[in-house]
Design a protein around this motif. Sequence first.
Motif, mmCIF file in Angstrom:
data_model
loop_
_atom_site.group_PDB
_atom_site.id
_atom_site.type_symbol
_atom_site.label_atom_id
_atom_site.label_comp_id
_atom_site.label_asym_id
_atom_site.label_seq_id
_atom_site.Cartn_x
_atom_site.Cartn_y
_atom_site.Cartn_z
ATOM 1 N N ASN A 154 0.873 -1.175 0.000
ATOM 2 C CA ASN A 154 0.000 0.000 0.000
ATOM 3 C C ASN A 154 0.909 1.223 0.000
ATOM 4 O O ASN A 154 2.104 1.103 -0.278
ATOM 5 C CB ASN A 154 -0.968 -0.021 1.190
ATOM 6 N N SER A 155 0.396 2.378 0.311
ATOM 7 C CA SER A 155 1.213 3.600 0.249
ATOM 8 C C SER A 155 2.213 3.702 1.401
ATOM 9 O O SER A 155 3.011 4.637 1.421
ATOM 10 C CB SER A 155 0.311 4.834 0.243
ATOM 11 N N ASN A 156 2.187 2.764 2.349
ATOM 12 C CA ASN A 156 3.095 2.809 3.489
ATOM 13 C C ASN A 156 4.007 1.591 3.625
ATOM 14 O O ASN A 156 5.192 1.729 3.929
ATOM 15 C CB ASN A 156 2.299 2.964 4.805
ATOM 16 N N LEU A 157 3.468 0.415 3.419
ATOM 17 C CA LEU A 157 4.182 -0.836 3.693
ATOM 18 C C LEU A 157 4.786 -1.412 2.421
ATOM 19 O O LEU A 157 4.124 -1.472 1.383
ATOM 20 C CB LEU A 157 3.230 -1.844 4.325
ATOM 21 N N SER A 158 6.053 -1.844 2.514
ATOM 22 C CA SER A 158 6.728 -2.387 1.327
ATOM 23 C C SER A 158 7.651 -3.534 1.701
ATOM 24 O O SER A 158 8.108 -3.650 2.845
ATOM 25 C CB SER A 158 7.538 -1.285 0.618
ATOM 26 N N LEU A 159 7.930 -4.373 0.726
ATOM 27 C CA LEU A 159 8.933 -5.436 0.826
ATOM 28 C C LEU A 159 10.141 -4.998 0.017
ATOM 29 O O LEU A 159 10.020 -4.692 -1.169
ATOM 30 C CB LEU A 159 8.387 -6.754 0.286
ATOM 31 N N ARG A 160 11.307 -4.961 0.673
ATOM 32 C CA ARG A 160 12.519 -4.453 0.026
ATOM 33 C C ARG A 160 13.535 -5.569 -0.143
ATOM 34 O O ARG A 160 13.768 -6.373 0.768
ATOM 35 C CB ARG A 160 13.113 -3.317 0.864
ATOM 36 N N THR A 161 14.185 -5.601 -1.312
ATOM 37 C CA THR A 161 15.255 -6.552 -1.601
ATOM 38 C C THR A 161 16.493 -5.774 -2.044
ATOM 39 O O THR A 161 16.406 -4.952 -2.959
ATOM 40 C CB THR A 161 14.845 -7.528 -2.720
ATOM 41 N N ASP A 162 17.626 -6.019 -1.380
ATOM 42 C CA ASP A 162 18.888 -5.358 -1.719
ATOM 43 C C ASP A 162 19.918 -6.406 -2.113
ATOM 44 O O ASP A 162 20.047 -7.444 -1.460
ATOM 45 C CB ASP A 162 19.448 -4.567 -0.535
ATOM 46 N N LEU A 163 20.662 -6.122 -3.158
ATOM 47 C CA LEU A 163 21.810 -6.929 -3.550
ATOM 48 C C LEU A 163 23.005 -5.999 -3.627
ATOM 49 O O LEU A 163 23.016 -5.058 -4.420
ATOM 50 C CB LEU A 163 21.575 -7.616 -4.900
ATOM 51 N N ARG A 164 24.015 -6.260 -2.780
ATOM 52 C CA ARG A 164 25.157 -5.349 -2.665
ATOM 53 C C ARG A 164 26.474 -6.110 -2.783
ATOM 54 O O ARG A 164 26.550 -7.312 -2.492
ATOM 55 C CB ARG A 164 25.147 -4.631 -1.316
ATOM 56 N N LEU A 165 27.489 -5.349 -3.170
ATOM 57 C CA LEU A 165 28.870 -5.800 -3.061
ATOM 58 C C LEU A 165 29.477 -5.055 -1.883
ATOM 59 O O LEU A 165 29.611 -3.837 -1.918
ATOM 60 C CB LEU A 165 29.656 -5.521 -4.342
ATOM 61 N N LEU A 166 29.836 -5.797 -0.830
ATOM 62 C CA LEU A 166 30.415 -5.217 0.372
ATOM 63 C C LEU A 166 31.933 -5.360 0.318
ATOM 64 O O LEU A 166 32.453 -6.473 0.196
ATOM 65 C CB LEU A 166 29.860 -5.924 1.608
ATOM 66 N N VAL A 167 32.636 -4.243 0.387
ATOM 67 C CA VAL A 167 34.108 -4.221 0.384
ATOM 68 C C VAL A 167 34.531 -3.706 1.753
ATOM 69 O O VAL A 167 34.206 -2.578 2.125
ATOM 70 C CB VAL A 167 34.651 -3.311 -0.731
ATOM 71 N N HIS A 168 35.263 -4.524 2.507
ATOM 72 C CA HIS A 168 35.602 -4.114 3.862
ATOM 73 C C HIS A 168 36.921 -4.730 4.316
ATOM 74 O O HIS A 168 37.346 -5.774 3.823
ATOM 75 C CB HIS A 168 34.487 -4.499 4.840
ATOM 76 N N TYR A 197 35.922 -9.040 -0.115
ATOM 77 C CA TYR A 197 34.783 -8.734 -0.980
ATOM 78 C C TYR A 197 33.679 -9.761 -0.711
ATOM 79 O O TYR A 197 33.919 -10.962 -0.811
ATOM 80 C CB TYR A 197 35.186 -8.776 -2.454
ATOM 81 N N THR A 198 32.496 -9.276 -0.374
ATOM 82 C CA THR A 198 31.391 -10.162 -0.023
ATOM 83 C C THR A 198 30.118 -9.720 -0.737
ATOM 84 O O THR A 198 29.763 -8.539 -0.698
ATOM 85 C CB THR A 198 31.135 -10.154 1.498
ATOM 86 N N ASN A 199 29.441 -10.656 -1.369
ATOM 87 C CA ASN A 199 28.117 -10.383 -1.929
ATOM 88 C C ASN A 199 27.081 -10.528 -0.820
ATOM 89 O O ASN A 199 27.090 -11.513 -0.074
ATOM 90 C CB ASN A 199 27.808 -11.352 -3.068
ATOM 91 N N VAL A 200 26.188 -9.551 -0.721
ATOM 92 C CA VAL A 200 25.207 -9.517 0.353
ATOM 93 C C VAL A 200 23.804 -9.432 -0.241
ATOM 94 O O VAL A 200 23.543 -8.589 -1.103
ATOM 95 C CB VAL A 200 25.451 -8.315 1.292
ATOM 96 N N LEU A 201 22.919 -10.308 0.225
ATOM 97 C CA LEU A 201 21.505 -10.266 -0.166
ATOM 98 C C LEU A 201 20.681 -10.007 1.084
ATOM 99 O O LEU A 201 20.796 -10.736 2.071
ATOM 100 C CB LEU A 201 21.086 -11.586 -0.807
ATOM 101 N N ASP A 202 19.868 -8.946 1.055
ATOM 102 C CA ASP A 202 19.046 -8.565 2.199
ATOM 103 C C ASP A 202 17.582 -8.494 1.808
ATOM 104 O O ASP A 202 17.245 -8.029 0.708
ATOM 105 C CB ASP A 202 19.470 -7.200 2.757
ATOM 106 N N LEU A 203 16.710 -8.936 2.711
ATOM 107 C CA LEU A 203 15.265 -8.776 2.577
ATOM 108 C C LEU A 203 14.765 -7.989 3.771
ATOM 109 O O LEU A 203 15.235 -8.201 4.896
ATOM 110 C CB LEU A 203 14.567 -10.143 2.527
ATOM 111 N N GLY A 204 13.820 -7.084 3.534
ATOM 112 C CA GLY A 204 13.326 -6.277 4.632
ATOM 113 C C GLY A 204 11.874 -5.882 4.468
ATOM 114 O O GLY A 204 11.365 -5.747 3.341
ATOM 115 N N LEU A 205 11.205 -5.707 5.610
ATOM 116 C CA LEU A 205 9.841 -5.193 5.623
ATOM 117 C C LEU A 205 9.910 -3.753 6.121
ATOM 118 O O LEU A 205 10.360 -3.508 7.253
ATOM 119 C CB LEU A 205 8.969 -6.050 6.538
#
Length: 209
Positions: A154-168, A197-205
């Motif tokens: 809806n206009s407030n709630l979302s499902l988020r998916t991130d795919l990142r390359l983490l360099v640390h 170097y790490t590939n990171v997959l995140d899911l979030g509400l």
Amino acid sequence: PEELAKETVLPVFDRRGIVRMRIVQTAKRYEMGLNFGWLMSEPIFNTTRYGVSGYYHTNEESAWGFQFYANSSELSTYSKQLKTFDLDFSRAPKPEFMLHGDYNSKLFYGKLSVAKNSVVNTHLMGLLSAGVTKYTHKMLPGASVGLGYKVYFNSNLSLRTDLRLLVHQATIPFKRGALGAANPVPDENSFKERIHYTNVLDLGLHYLF
């Protein structure tokens, strides 16, 4: 032949405002999220992590915020198997948590028609973050870059998916004469460090306020 169309025209909508209108307005709004992620290329420590994030949307193109992730304290299944070779990686410094400042550039706002009378709103984002990872003995710097995708219920709630390359900067968990049970417990500062170097997959509400 006289009934065939001799030219092409663009479709005309009776209510063109509906097509152009943003159902999800993000400018000047705050956002909070609960996240779950995987360090996809981490061989030694448990790959799961849990976190929270918060953002302030300065306009419809940009958002600034933070990410906090707590790492699992366990070893991976692979490293547990190496105990049979007298390699105990629980002696090595472990990542405990990560804190990054995060910038989101909203590249594209779109709508997906999933049914005749239902439309799903989406955001495609470019991601850039920087911060520190806390190991058991010190803080080490890092940064990440990637893409994010949000699907709004809806206009407030979302499902988020991130795919990142983490360099640390990370501690090397391998150290000769330190991982065996017969050896004394090593000083955590004696482990060397390197760029990881790490590939990171995140899911979030996530929820917009």
